[in-house]
Scaffold this motif. Structure first.
Motif, mmCIF file in Angstrom:
data_model
loop_
_atom_site.group_PDB
_atom_site.id
_atom_site.type_symbol
_atom_site.label_atom_id
_atom_site.label_comp_id
_atom_site.label_asym_id
_atom_site.label_seq_id
_atom_site.Cartn_x
_atom_site.Cartn_y
_atom_site.Cartn_z
ATOM 1 N N ALA A 296 39.276 49.027 3.368
ATOM 2 C CA ALA A 296 40.575 48.428 3.048
ATOM 3 C C ALA A 296 40.563 47.778 1.676
ATOM 4 N N GLU A 297 39.415 47.297 1.251
ATOM 5 C CA GLU A 297 39.300 46.677 -0.069
ATOM 6 C C GLU A 297 39.154 47.701 -1.183
ATOM 7 N N GLY A 298 39.123 48.975 -0.822
ATOM 8 C CA GLY A 298 39.038 50.021 -1.826
ATOM 9 C C GLY A 298 37.630 50.373 -2.269
ATOM 10 N N SER B 230 28.900 45.852 3.616
ATOM 11 C CA SER B 230 30.009 46.805 3.566
ATOM 12 C C SER B 230 29.704 48.104 4.295
ATOM 13 N N ILE B 231 28.470 48.255 4.780
ATOM 14 C CA ILE B 231 28.042 49.511 5.382
ATOM 15 C C ILE B 231 28.069 49.397 6.902
ATOM 16 N N THR C 145 32.450 49.843 6.459
ATOM 17 C CA THR C 145 33.186 49.043 7.429
ATOM 18 C C THR C 145 34.679 49.169 7.154
ATOM 19 N N TRP C 146 35.467 48.801 8.145
ATOM 20 C CA TRP C 146 36.917 48.863 7.966
ATOM 21 C C TRP C 146 37.354 47.965 6.829
#
Length: 341
Positions: A322-324, A268-269, A317-318
């Protein structure tokens, strides 16, 4: 009596005793400052601790929270407990870099140029709503926060020591704001998020403010001199960090770069934390240990400060955004999965 020479008694403990007593006296003064801050800031123990950590490390703080959460009040109350100079800058979209750094003016009577210093030439500076300042003004803070100096008209001017910038930003409004760039965020030692108070704390806030309206606000119990602040900083930064704890620090921050600790979180980074994040977390941990009366750092100091020291130094990451997901949540997950010692 035997002809053997008698050994001289050790003198080091006697020589060190005055120094230890002086260190204890300085720490007592710091704790009085903490108590004075806490008395006027109900339910803000975390914010008070972070302000003192910034003071003890020479680091800068970014405080984020909704309007009305006593961010400005906290910094002004800290200034009341310090003998150094204080300045407040209210950021607006039409602010100019010279409004912070100062400018050079022509003195016709003397026939020379004279530099008029700006608010950055104070020991403690409150930069209110920093995300309302345009990028040129934000970049003017960069050299000051990183190098303790500014350059105007080709001349470099040193800033005072101690020098501490506390910036605030409002996360609610986005119109007319300029998000801080990553390079500017990285200059802040800690990014502190102030939450809403609970019911019990808010009830105490009502009594406190009512009392201040009917009477004068209670003065700070102590006013630290510049020399005392510098002495306290030296004592705090001398706090011991064991090799095992340094290994823990490196493993924790490296978890933002490698898949060794938590591959799902690492995915996620987008931008991991640099070694500056490791250094920031170490010195902040030293200051926290000092405030809690310890001469060594423990894992709790690191885990407690990890989110504030690292969350603004990593980018998601985008897909994660987007997943909060949040950077503070990612750091919290890394802390939970990293073996301490």
């Amino acid at each position: 009596m035997s002809g053997q020479a008698l050994a001289a008694p050790p003198v080091a403990p006697l020589a060190e005793a005055p120094a230890r007593k002086a260190d204890a006296g300085i720490r007592d003064r710091i704790l009085q400052l903490r108590d004075g801050l806490s008395h006027g800031l109900i339910g803000a123990e975390k914010l008070v601790e972070r302000l003192l950590i910034g003071l003890l490390t020479g680091g800068h703080l970014l405080i984020e929270g909704a309007p009305g959460l006593a961010k400005t009040r906290a910094v002004k109350r800290l200034s009341d407990g310090l003998d150094g100079s204080f300045a407040r800058v209210q950021c607006t979209p039409d602010l100019m870099p010279a409004d912070l750094t100062g400018t050079t003016v022509w003195r016709q009577d003397a026939g020379t140029f004279e530099f008029l210093p700006g608010p950055l030439f104070h020991s403690l500076i409150l930069v209110d709503e920093v995300n309302r300042a345009p990028p040129k003004v934000q970049s003017a803070l960069l050299e000051a926060m990183a190098e303790n100096q500014i350059t105007v008209s080709g001349h470099t001017h040193r800033l005072p020591d101690p020098f501490m910038v506390v910036a605030t930003q409002n996360p609610i409004e986005h119109a007319g704001t300029f998000p801080l760039p990553e390079a500017q965020l990285d200059r802040f030692l800690l990014h502190v998020v102030v939450e809403m108070p609970d019911e019990a704390s808010e009830r105490r806030i009502l009594d406190l403010v009512e009392g201040e309206l009917n009477h004068h606000a209670e003065a700070m119990p102590v006013k630290l001199s510049v020399a005392e602040v510098i002495a306290a900083r030296e004592a705090a930064l001398a706090t011991y960090v064991s090799p095992a704890l340094k290994d823990y620090l490196v493993r924790l921050v490296s978890g933002t770069r490698t898949d060794a600790v938590a591959p799902d979180l690492r995915a996620s980074i987008e931008h991991p934390a640099s070694p500056r994040g490791t250094l920031a977390l170490m010195v902040a941990g030293k200051a926290r240990a000092y405030l809690h009366g310890r001469d060594h750092v423990v894992p709790e100091d690191i885990s407690e400060l990890a989110a504030d020291a690292l969350s603004h130094r990593i980018g998601l990451t985008w897909r994660a955004a987007a997943e909060g997901r949040t950077t503070r949540g990612i750091v919290g997950g890394l802390v939970a999965r990293t073996r301490a010692l």
